[in-house]
Structure formats: structure tokens, C-alpha cells
Design a protein around this motif. Structure first.
Motif, PDB file in Angstrom:
ATOM      1  N   LEU A  21      40.992  77.936  15.174  1.00  0.00           N
ATOM      2  CA  LEU A  21      40.838  78.017  16.628  1.00  0.00           C
ATOM      3  C   LEU A  21      41.883  78.937  17.223  1.00  0.00           C
ATOM      4  N   GLN A  22      41.504  79.710  18.254  1.00  0.00           N
ATOM      5  CA  GLN A  22      42.487  80.415  19.080  1.00  0.00           C
ATOM      6  C   GLN A  22      41.958  80.435  20.508  1.00  0.00           C
ATOM      7  N   ILE A  23      42.357  79.411  21.277  1.00  0.00           N
ATOM      8  CA  ILE A  23      41.852  79.270  22.648  1.00  0.00           C
ATOM      9  C   ILE A  23      42.973  79.079  23.667  1.00  0.00           C
ATOM     10  N   GLU A  24      44.217  78.948  23.211  1.00  0.00           N
ATOM     11  CA  GLU A  24      45.321  78.667  24.128  1.00  0.00           C
ATOM     12  C   GLU A  24      45.914  79.959  24.686  1.00  0.00           C
ATOM     13  N   ALA A  25      46.261  79.952  25.969  1.00  0.00           N
ATOM     14  CA  ALA A  25      46.959  81.098  26.553  1.00  0.00           C
ATOM     15  C   ALA A  25      48.281  81.305  25.825  1.00  0.00           C
ATOM     16  N   ALA A  26      48.560  82.542  25.452  1.00  0.00           N
ATOM     17  CA  ALA A  26      49.765  82.855  24.685  1.00  0.00           C
ATOM     18  C   ALA A  26      51.006  82.769  25.561  1.00  0.00           C
ATOM     19  N   ILE A  27      52.099  82.324  24.955  1.00  0.00           N
ATOM     20  CA  ILE A  27      53.389  82.306  25.644  1.00  0.00           C
ATOM     21  C   ILE A  27      54.028  83.683  25.445  1.00  0.00           C
ATOM     22  N   LEU A  28      54.109  84.448  26.546  1.00  0.00           N
ATOM     23  CA  LEU A  28      54.560  85.838  26.481  1.00  0.00           C
ATOM     24  C   LEU A  28      55.407  86.160  27.703  1.00  0.00           C
ATOM     25  N   PRO A  29      56.265  87.194  27.611  1.00  0.00           N
ATOM     26  CA  PRO A  29      57.020  87.606  28.797  1.00  0.00           C
ATOM     27  C   PRO A  29      56.124  88.008  29.967  1.00  0.00           C
ATOM     28  N   GLU A  30      54.905  88.473  29.669  1.00  0.00           N
ATOM     29  CA  GLU A  30      54.024  88.967  30.733  1.00  0.00           C
ATOM     30  C   GLU A  30      53.237  87.857  31.431  1.00  0.00           C
ATOM     31  N   GLN A  31      53.368  86.612  30.951  1.00  0.00           N
ATOM     32  CA  GLN A  31      52.680  85.504  31.612  1.00  0.00           C
ATOM     33  C   GLN A  31      53.436  84.208  31.349  1.00  0.00           C
ATOM     34  N   LYS A  32      53.552  83.423  32.399  1.00  0.00           N
ATOM     35  CA  LYS A  32      54.244  82.138  32.305  1.00  0.00           C
ATOM     36  C   LYS A  32      53.209  81.029  32.124  1.00  0.00           C
ATOM     37  N   VAL A  33      53.312  80.301  31.027  1.00  0.00           N
ATOM     38  CA  VAL A  33      52.456  79.138  30.822  1.00  0.00           C
ATOM     39  C   VAL A  33      53.199  77.948  31.419  1.00  0.00           C
ATOM     40  N   LEU A  34      52.809  77.568  32.627  1.00  0.00           N
ATOM     41  CA  LEU A  34      53.521  76.540  33.378  1.00  0.00           C
ATOM     42  C   LEU A  34      53.174  75.133  32.906  1.00  0.00           C
ATOM     43  N   ARG A  35      51.967  74.978  32.420  1.00  0.00           N
ATOM     44  CA  ARG A  35      51.505  73.668  31.941  1.00  0.00           C
ATOM     45  C   ARG A  35      50.394  73.906  30.936  1.00  0.00           C
ATOM     46  N   ALA A  36      50.384  73.139  29.848  1.00  0.00           N
ATOM     47  CA  ALA A  36      49.320  73.285  28.862  1.00  0.00           C
ATOM     48  C   ALA A  36      49.150  71.993  28.092  1.00  0.00           C
ATOM     49  N   HIS A  37      47.904  71.676  27.787  1.00  0.00           N
ATOM     50  CA  HIS A  37      47.613  70.477  27.000  1.00  0.00           C
ATOM     51  C   HIS A  37      46.303  70.697  26.253  1.00  0.00           C
ATOM     52  N   ILE A  38      46.293  70.336  24.981  1.00  0.00           N
ATOM     53  CA  ILE A  38      45.074  70.448  24.184  1.00  0.00           C
ATOM     54  C   ILE A  38      44.802  69.110  23.499  1.00  0.00           C
ATOM     55  N   ASP A  39      43.556  68.643  23.599  1.00  0.00           N
ATOM     56  CA  ASP A  39      43.106  67.424  22.922  1.00  0.00           C
ATOM     57  C   ASP A  39      42.187  67.812  21.779  1.00  0.00           C
ATOM     58  N   LEU A  40      42.463  67.264  20.594  1.00  0.00           N
ATOM     59  CA  LEU A  40      41.668  67.516  19.409  1.00  0.00           C
ATOM     60  C   LEU A  40      41.230  66.185  18.804  1.00  0.00           C
ATOM     61  N   PRO A  41      40.125  66.163  18.084  1.00  0.00           N
ATOM     62  CA  PRO A  41      39.697  64.919  17.442  1.00  0.00           C
ATOM     63  C   PRO A  41      40.576  64.625  16.225  1.00  0.00           C
ATOM     64  N   PRO A  42      40.494  63.425  15.688  1.00  0.00           N
ATOM     65  CA  PRO A  42      41.202  63.147  14.436  1.00  0.00           C
ATOM     66  C   PRO A  42      40.718  64.095  13.337  1.00  0.00           C
ATOM     67  N   VAL A  43      41.649  64.731  12.646  1.00  0.00           N
ATOM     68  CA  VAL A  43      41.305  65.690  11.600  1.00  0.00           C
ATOM     69  C   VAL A  43      42.133  65.405  10.355  1.00  0.00           C
ATOM     70  N   GLU A  44      41.662  65.915   9.234  1.00  0.00           N
ATOM     71  CA  GLU A  44      42.375  65.728   7.974  1.00  0.00           C
ATOM     72  C   GLU A  44      43.633  66.590   7.912  1.00  0.00           C
ATOM     73  N   HIS A  45      43.574  67.753   8.576  1.00  0.00           N
ATOM     74  CA  HIS A  45      44.712  68.677   8.528  1.00  0.00           C
ATOM     75  C   HIS A  45      44.817  69.420   9.851  1.00  0.00           C
ATOM     76  N   PHE A  46      46.049  69.627  10.316  1.00  0.00           N
ATOM     77  CA  PHE A  46      46.340  70.392  11.538  1.00  0.00           C
ATOM     78  C   PHE A  46      47.570  71.238  11.277  1.00  0.00           C
ATOM     79  N   ALA A  47      47.500  72.524  11.614  1.00  0.00           N
ATOM     80  CA  ALA A  47      48.671  73.400  11.461  1.00  0.00           C
ATOM     81  C   ALA A  47      48.554  74.566  12.426  1.00  0.00           C
ATOM     82  N   ARG A  48      49.681  74.934  13.006  1.00  0.00           N
ATOM     83  CA  ARG A  48      49.743  76.120  13.855  1.00  0.00           C
ATOM     84  C   ARG A  48      50.264  77.303  13.039  1.00  0.00           C
ATOM     85  N   ILE A  49      49.635  78.480  13.236  1.00  0.00           N
ATOM     86  CA  ILE A  49      50.106  79.710  12.601  1.00  0.00           C
ATOM     87  C   ILE A  49      50.096  80.821  13.644  1.00  0.00           C
ATOM     88  N   PRO A  50      50.904  81.870  13.468  1.00  0.00           N
ATOM     89  CA  PRO A  50      50.949  82.942  14.465  1.00  0.00           C
ATOM     90  C   PRO A  50      49.623  83.699  14.539  1.00  0.00           C
TER      91      PRO A  50
END
Length: 259
Positions: A21-50
């Protein structure tokens, strides 16, 4: 300006599958992410990568049966704005190394086949003036038609049919810009004013030493856009890539201005 973003995805999985998945607004100098929350179902594996070029995050999931995702964010774009038409091109031999890949043809952007065309159509223009002329040409010659293209549609097909959606407009913009020896990349974004509301796509061009957004559809503006990720074309920054069968039940994207 602050943007309120709300995204809902609902997929069925007939068998266990790996999903990127890639749906979240990126945290960058050109934009301030003031608030963010993501809900996902129970999964066997979860990991963030660049994400590509380390812009934004991708999320690996090992999921089964259902994949329901809810994402909300408030984002304030603070990027520097410039009139693209007035910017100078960077000579190819002086381009930073990280921009060189964005001169090359890619899966959906076969820029090497358009070099004669751009010289014939835009040969008297340089730098940002040429980019602006390409943007305007696309706006005049292409029609935005929902459902007129497929995931396999490339810029050559869009050029022939003269219709498409934001993804196709961005691919043709990138292709003609690269054919002009100006780096261009694909940006997956949330855009205010996009109709119908959905994930949006724009081009970014490298002029005067920096990246600048160009929306060939004309539906949104850089100051009204929250960037998710970038890549050579849509293949690098799909909002959902599945390694296994998935069935779409519903999907919605809502972008509004915060009062």
C-alpha cells in the motif's frame, strides 16, 4: 491552505496475498502533515518501507479474506511556488545524479520515440517555456474521459486516442518533457478540485535546480496538492499492488479544504 483527506478501501481476497500500500501523504519539507491516522484489519504481517526516492512510506501487508483500510489526514502544503513557464532548464551535463533516471524512457513513458515530435512541435522553445507549451498542448488535444484507459495504457496509446484520465495526462506530460531532455517524474497525490474525486496524478519537472508540479488536467494546483509518492511512472507508485488475487468492493477518496 489546509487539506482534509479521507480515503476508504474495501477489497476481498479469495486467498492469502501480499499487498503493498502507498496511500498516506508523505512527510516532507514541502508539506506539513498536521494529523494522520490509518486503520488496517488484523494481518499476519505489517511493515513500513521507504517509498521511491525515499519519498513517503509503503506498507507491506500479508492479508487474507478482507482488506478494509481507512485513512484520514490533515495536510498543509507549504511548497515554494513558481511559474513554470519562466524557469530555465538545467543543461543535461549539469544535472544532479538523482535526476538522471528521470530522463530515461520507462514502462509507460517511452520518451525516446517522441524526440522528433517534440522538436517539430516545440523546437523553438527551451526550458520552462517548452514545458508550459507541452502542458497547454495536452490540455488542448486530450479529453478527460473516465474509464477510457486501462492499467496497461502507455503514453503512445494516449497520444493516439487523445483521451484518458489523470494518470494518462501525467504519463504523456512526462514523456514529452523527457524527450525534450528535461527530467520529469510521476507524482501520486491528493488534489483539491479533482472531479470525480479519486487518487490523482501529476507530473513533476526539474527546472532551475528544483522539482515543480505540473497538472496537465488543469484540475488542481501545487498549493492545493498533498503528495503521496513519486516514481518513474505509475508502476513505481501504485496506491495498491497485490501479489495475489484481490477483488475491489468499494473505494472512495475525499479531499476538502479545512475552513
Amino acid at each position: 491552505m489546509k487539506l482534509s483527506i479521507r480515503t476508504e478501501l474495501d477489497y476481498s481476497l479469495p486467498a492469502p496475498a501480499d499487498v503493498l500500500l502507498q496511500i498516506e501523504a508523505a512527510i516532507l519539507p514541502e508539506q506539513k502533515v498536521l494529523r494522520a491516522h490509518i486503520d488496517l484489519p488484523p494481518v499476519e504481517h505489517f511493515a513500513r518501507i521507504p517509498g521511491h526516492d525515499n519519498i513517503g512510506d509503503r506498507i507491506w501487508l500479508a492479508a487474507a479474506e478482507t482488506l478494509k483500510v481507512h485513512y484520514e489526514a490533515t495536510v498543509e502544503p507549504v511548497r515554494m511556488l513558481a511559474r513554470v513557464d519562466d524557469l530555465a532548464a538545467v543543461p543535461a551535463h549539469l544535472l544532479p545524479g538523482e535526476t538522471v533516471d528521470y530522463l530515461m524512457p520507462s514502462r509507460y513513458c517511452p520518451s525516446d520515440t517522441f524526440q522528433n515530435l517534440v522538436e517539430a512541435e516545440f523546437g523553438g522553445l527551451q526550458g520552462g517555456a517548452r514545458v508550459g507549451a507541452i502542458r497547454d498542448w495536452i490540455g488542448q488535444h486530450l479529453t478527460y474521459v473516465v474509464g477510457s484507459s486501462e492499467s496497461s495504457t502507455c503514453a503512445e496509446q494516449t497520444f493516439v486516442t487523445r483521451q484518458g484520465v489523470c494518470r494518462d495526462f501525467a504519463h504523456l506530460m512526462i514523456t514529452l518533457t523527457r524527450a525534450s531532455a528535461i527530467p520529469a517524474r510521476f507524482a501520486s497525490v491528493y488534489g483539491l478540485g479533482v472531479d470525480p474525486q479519486d487518487f490523482h496524478a501529476v507530473a513533476e519537472v526539474f527546472l532551475d535546480g528544483a522539482w515543480h508540479m505540473v497538472d496537465a488536467t488543469g484540475m488542481s494546483r501545487p498549493e492545493c496538492i498533498a503528495k503521496i509518492g513519486v516514481g518513474r511512472d505509475a508502476a513505481d507508485v501504485s496506491f495498491l499492488t497485490s501479489y495475489g488475487a484481490v477483488t475491489l468492493n468499494s473505494q472512495s477518496v475525499e479531499v476538502t479544504e479545512v475552513a
